[in-house]
Scaffold this motif. Structure first.
Motif, PDB file in Angstrom:
ATOM      1  N   TRP A   1      46.642  42.534  49.256  1.00 31.35           N
ATOM      2  CA  TRP A   1      45.205  42.404  49.466  1.00 31.35           C
ATOM      3  C   TRP A   1      44.870  42.066  50.904  1.00 31.35           C
ATOM      4  O   TRP A   1      43.802  42.452  51.414  1.00 31.35           O
ATOM      5  CB  TRP A   1      44.609  41.359  48.521  1.00 31.35           C
ATOM      6  CG  TRP A   1      45.229  39.993  48.611  1.00 31.35           C
ATOM      7  CD1 TRP A   1      46.232  39.476  47.851  1.00 31.35           C
ATOM      8  CD2 TRP A   1      44.863  38.965  49.555  1.00 31.35           C
ATOM      9  NE1 TRP A   1      46.528  38.195  48.241  1.00 31.35           N
ATOM     10  CE2 TRP A   1      45.701  37.849  49.271  1.00 31.35           C
ATOM     11  CE3 TRP A   1      43.911  38.865  50.569  1.00 31.35           C
ATOM     12  CZ2 TRP A   1      45.614  36.663  50.003  1.00 31.35           C
ATOM     13  CZ3 TRP A   1      43.830  37.688  51.298  1.00 31.35           C
ATOM     14  CH2 TRP A   1      44.670  36.616  50.999  1.00 31.35           C
TER      15      TRP A   1
ATOM     16  N   PHE B   1      34.249  45.954  51.079  1.00 29.86           N
ATOM     17  CA  PHE B   1      35.559  45.303  51.041  1.00 29.86           C
ATOM     18  C   PHE B   1      36.101  45.283  49.607  1.00 29.86           C
ATOM     19  O   PHE B   1      37.287  45.560  49.377  1.00 29.86           O
ATOM     20  CB  PHE B   1      35.451  43.874  51.583  1.00 29.86           C
ATOM     21  CG  PHE B   1      35.585  43.772  53.060  1.00 29.86           C
ATOM     22  CD1 PHE B   1      36.830  43.682  53.651  1.00 29.86           C
ATOM     23  CD2 PHE B   1      34.464  43.764  53.867  1.00 29.86           C
ATOM     24  CE1 PHE B   1      36.963  43.585  55.030  1.00 29.86           C
ATOM     25  CE2 PHE B   1      34.577  43.670  55.244  1.00 29.86           C
ATOM     26  CZ  PHE B   1      35.827  43.581  55.831  1.00 29.86           C
TER      27      PHE B   1
ATOM     28  N   THR C   1      42.543  44.294  53.311  1.00 28.91           N
ATOM     29  CA  THR C   1      41.406  43.634  53.957  1.00 28.91           C
ATOM     30  C   THR C   1      41.434  43.829  55.464  1.00 28.91           C
ATOM     31  O   THR C   1      40.403  44.147  56.086  1.00 28.91           O
ATOM     32  CB  THR C   1      41.394  42.132  53.618  1.00 28.91           C
ATOM     33  OG1 THR C   1      41.294  41.967  52.201  1.00 28.91           O
ATOM     34  CG2 THR C   1      40.227  41.439  54.296  1.00 28.91           C
TER      35      THR C   1
ATOM     36  N   TYR D   1      40.646  47.507  56.265  1.00 26.09           N
ATOM     37  CA  TYR D   1      39.236  47.834  56.082  1.00 26.09           C
ATOM     38  C   TYR D   1      38.377  47.144  57.136  1.00 26.09           C
ATOM     39  O   TYR D   1      37.409  47.730  57.642  1.00 26.09           O
ATOM     40  CB  TYR D   1      38.785  47.437  54.682  1.00 26.09           C
ATOM     41  CG  TYR D   1      37.425  47.982  54.322  1.00 26.09           C
ATOM     42  CD1 TYR D   1      37.280  49.303  53.916  1.00 26.09           C
ATOM     43  CD2 TYR D   1      36.286  47.180  54.405  1.00 26.09           C
ATOM     44  CE1 TYR D   1      36.032  49.811  53.610  1.00 26.09           C
ATOM     45  CE2 TYR D   1      35.044  47.675  54.098  1.00 26.09           C
ATOM     46  CZ  TYR D   1      34.919  48.998  53.694  1.00 26.09           C
ATOM     47  OH  TYR D   1      33.670  49.504  53.396  1.00 26.09           O
TER      48      TYR D   1
ATOM     49  N   LEU E   1      39.618  47.171  48.013  1.00 27.05           N
ATOM     50  CA  LEU E   1      40.653  46.493  47.234  1.00 27.05           C
ATOM     51  C   LEU E   1      40.857  47.172  45.879  1.00 27.05           C
ATOM     52  O   LEU E   1      42.001  47.392  45.446  1.00 27.05           O
ATOM     53  CB  LEU E   1      40.271  45.024  47.035  1.00 27.05           C
ATOM     54  CG  LEU E   1      40.245  44.161  48.298  1.00 27.05           C
ATOM     55  CD1 LEU E   1      39.591  42.817  48.013  1.00 27.05           C
ATOM     56  CD2 LEU E   1      41.654  43.956  48.849  1.00 27.05           C
TER      57      LEU E   1
END
Length: 417
Positions: free
Chosen positions: A38, A146, A42, A45, A150
Motif C-alpha cells: 500500500w 488515492f 500510495t 500515485y 489502492l
C-alpha cells in the motif's frame, strides 16, 4: 608490479563515481523496496498527482479570463472549472424542483445531469473543516483517487504478480486524462466504487458488492454496463456449475446483486422524476447539451459523416467497433479474466449507445482502467513500460492545455474536457 598491473591481474577495478552513486541510491531506496504494497501504491500515485499538479499550475499561469475566474488563476481556482461549476451549484443550493426549459419546450442544461455523492461528501468536509467548495471538492476527489489506486492494485493482483500490478496502477495514474482524478469531478469516486465492486464480484462476495454498486450509481452513470456484467457473470457460473459449484446461497445473493444493479441503473432517473414530477427530467437534461433527442448509436454515425463525408463516414463507427473487438479479444486482454473483459466490452457498448462523441469522450474512457493492466501485460520490458508512463505524462499537458483551459493557447477555442 605497478598498481595498474595489480588491478588487471586480480580482475578488479576501482568503483567509478557512477557506481558509488548507484550504490548510495540503492541503499537509500532499500527501505522503500521492503515497504508494504500500500505504501508503494500510495507513493506512486502521489508522484503522478504531483506531476499533474505542476502541469495544472503551469497551465493556470498561461490561462486567460474565463467564466470561472480571471487571468492566471491559482491551482484551486483553475481546477474548479467546467462540470465542477455544476457540482458547486448542487453543493450550495441542491437540485432544482423543476428543470428550466426553452420557449420550444426543450430542456436547458441544469444540475440534474450530475450525481449527488460528490457534493454530499464535500458538504460533509465543509461542515467539519469550514473549507469552501473548491477545497472540499478537490480534497474529496483527490482522496478518492488515492483510494481508487489502492483498490485497483488489489483488483489487478487477482490476475498479475505484484510488480506487474503496480505497473498497471502506474499506467492508470498517469493516463492522459488522469488529472481529472484530483479536480472536483466525480470520476475518482466512480473509479473507487467501480474497482471495489468488480473486485468483490470476481471474489464472489455479492453481499459486499451491493453497497458499492449503490454508491457507484449515485456517483457516475455506470449502472447499465455493470448490471450486464453481473448478468453474464452469473450465467457463466450457472453454465459451469458442474465443474465449479454454484451453491444456492450464491444464486440467491448473486440474483439480489443483479436486481440491485438493474434498479440502481435507473434509480437517479426515478429520483429526478419524483422530485420534479417530470418523468423525462434526466434524459431531457442529459441531451440538452447536444441539442437533440437521444437516439441510440446515431450520434456516432452523425459525427462520422461530419468527419469523413456521407460515404466513408458511416463506416468509421463500424471500423471502431471492429478494432475494439479485436483488441478486447487479444491475448493481453483475455488475461484480465472474463469479468474485466466483459466490463470493458459492455462499457464500450454503452458509450456507443448513449454518448455523443466529442472532446469529453477522452474523459469517459477512464472506466476502461482494466486495460491499463492489459497494457502492462503486452511486454515486461522496463523500457516499454517507462516509455508508456512518460508518454502518458506528456499527453497530460495536451489534455490540460487543449481542453481544460477555457480558451486553448494555440487555437483560442474552448472544448469541454
Amino acid at each position: 608490479m605497478s598498481a595498474a598491473r595489480s588491478v588487471q591481474a586480480t580482475g578488479t577495478s576501482e568503483p567509478t563515481l557512477n557506481d558509488r552513486l548507484f550504490a548510495a541510491l540503492s541503499r537509500f531506496l532499500a527501505p522503500v523496496g521492503r515497504a508494504p504494497w500500500w505504501l508503494h501504491v500510495t507513493l506512486l500515485y502521489a508522484g503522478a498527482r504531483f506531476v499533474s499538479f505542476v502541469i495544472f499550475t503551469a497551465a493556470g499561469w498561461q490561462a486567460e479570463a474565463s467564466p470561472w475566474g480571471g487571468q492566471r488563476p491559482g491551482y484551486l481556482e483553475f481546477i474548479n472549472r467546467w462540470d465542477a461549476g455544476w457540482y458547486e451549484k448542487i453543493f450550495n443550493h441542491g437540485y432544482p424542483d423543476s428543470i428550466p426549459r426553452n420557449p420550444d419546450g426543450s430542456a436547458q442544461p441544469n444540475e440534474w445531469a450530475f450525481y449527488p455523492v460528490l457534493p454530499v461528501l464535500a458538504r460533509g468536509v465543509h461542515a467539519v473543516t469550514g473549507l469552501g467548495w473548491a477545497a472540499s471538492g478537490a480534497l474529496v476527489a483527490t482522496l478518492a483517487g488515492f483510494g481508487a489506486a489502492l483498490v485497483i492494485y488489489k483488483l489487478f493482483r487477482n490476475f498479475a504478480p505484484a510488480a506487474t500490478a503496480l505497473w498497471g496502477v502506474a499506467f492508470f495514474a498517469t493516463f492522459p486524462v488522469s488529472p481529472v482524478l484530483q479536480v472536483p469531478y466525480a470520476e475518482s469516486l466512480g473509479m473507487l466504487f467501480l474497482a471495489g465492486a468488480l473486485h468483490l464480484l470476481i471474489r464472489r462476495n455479492y453481499w459486499g458488492a451491493m453497497p458499492l454498486v449503490i454508491l457507484l450509481c449515485l456517483s457516475r452513470p455506470a449502472g447499465v454496463p455493470f448490471a450486464a456484467v453481473v448478468l453474464l457473470h452469473l450465467f457463466l457460473r450457472w453454465r459451469n456449475r458442474d465443474s465449479s459449484p454454484f451453491p444456492r446461497r450464491d444464486m440467491l445473493s448473486g440474483g439480489l446483486l443483479l436486481l440491485v444493479s438493474v434498479f440502481m441503473a435507473v434509480a437517479w432517473m426515478l429520483v429526478a422524476w419524483w422530485v420534479t414530477g417530470d418523468r423525462s427530467t434526466y434524459t431531457d437534461t442529459e441531451t440538452s447539451w447536444r441539442g437533440t433527442e437521444l437516439v441510440l448509436f446515431k450520434p456516432w454515425f452523425d459525427v462520422g459523416i461530419e468527419l469523413a463525408g456521407p460515404f466513408w463516414g458511416p463506416l468509421l463507427p463500424v471500423l471502431l467497433v471492429g478494432l475494439a473487438g479485436l483488441y478486447l479479444n487479444s491475448r493481453a486482454v483475455r488475461r484480465l479474466g472474463p469479468e474485466l473483459q466483459m466490463w470493458c466490452g459492455m462499457y464500450l457498448l454503452y458509450l456507443l449507445a448513449v454518448l455523443h462523441p466529442q472532446s469529453s469522450t477522452f474523459r469517459m474512457l477512464l472506466p476502461l482502467f482494466p486495460l491499463a493492466l492489459a497494457a502492462a501485460f503486452i511486454s515486461p520490458s522496463r523500457a516499454y513500460r517507462w516509455t508508456v508512463v512518460l508518454m502518458f505524462s506528456l499527453l497530460q499537458i495536451v489534455w490540460i492545455v487543449w481542453l481544460w483551459q477555457y480558451a486553448a493557447i494555440d487555437t483560442g477555442v474552448g472544448w469541454p474536457p
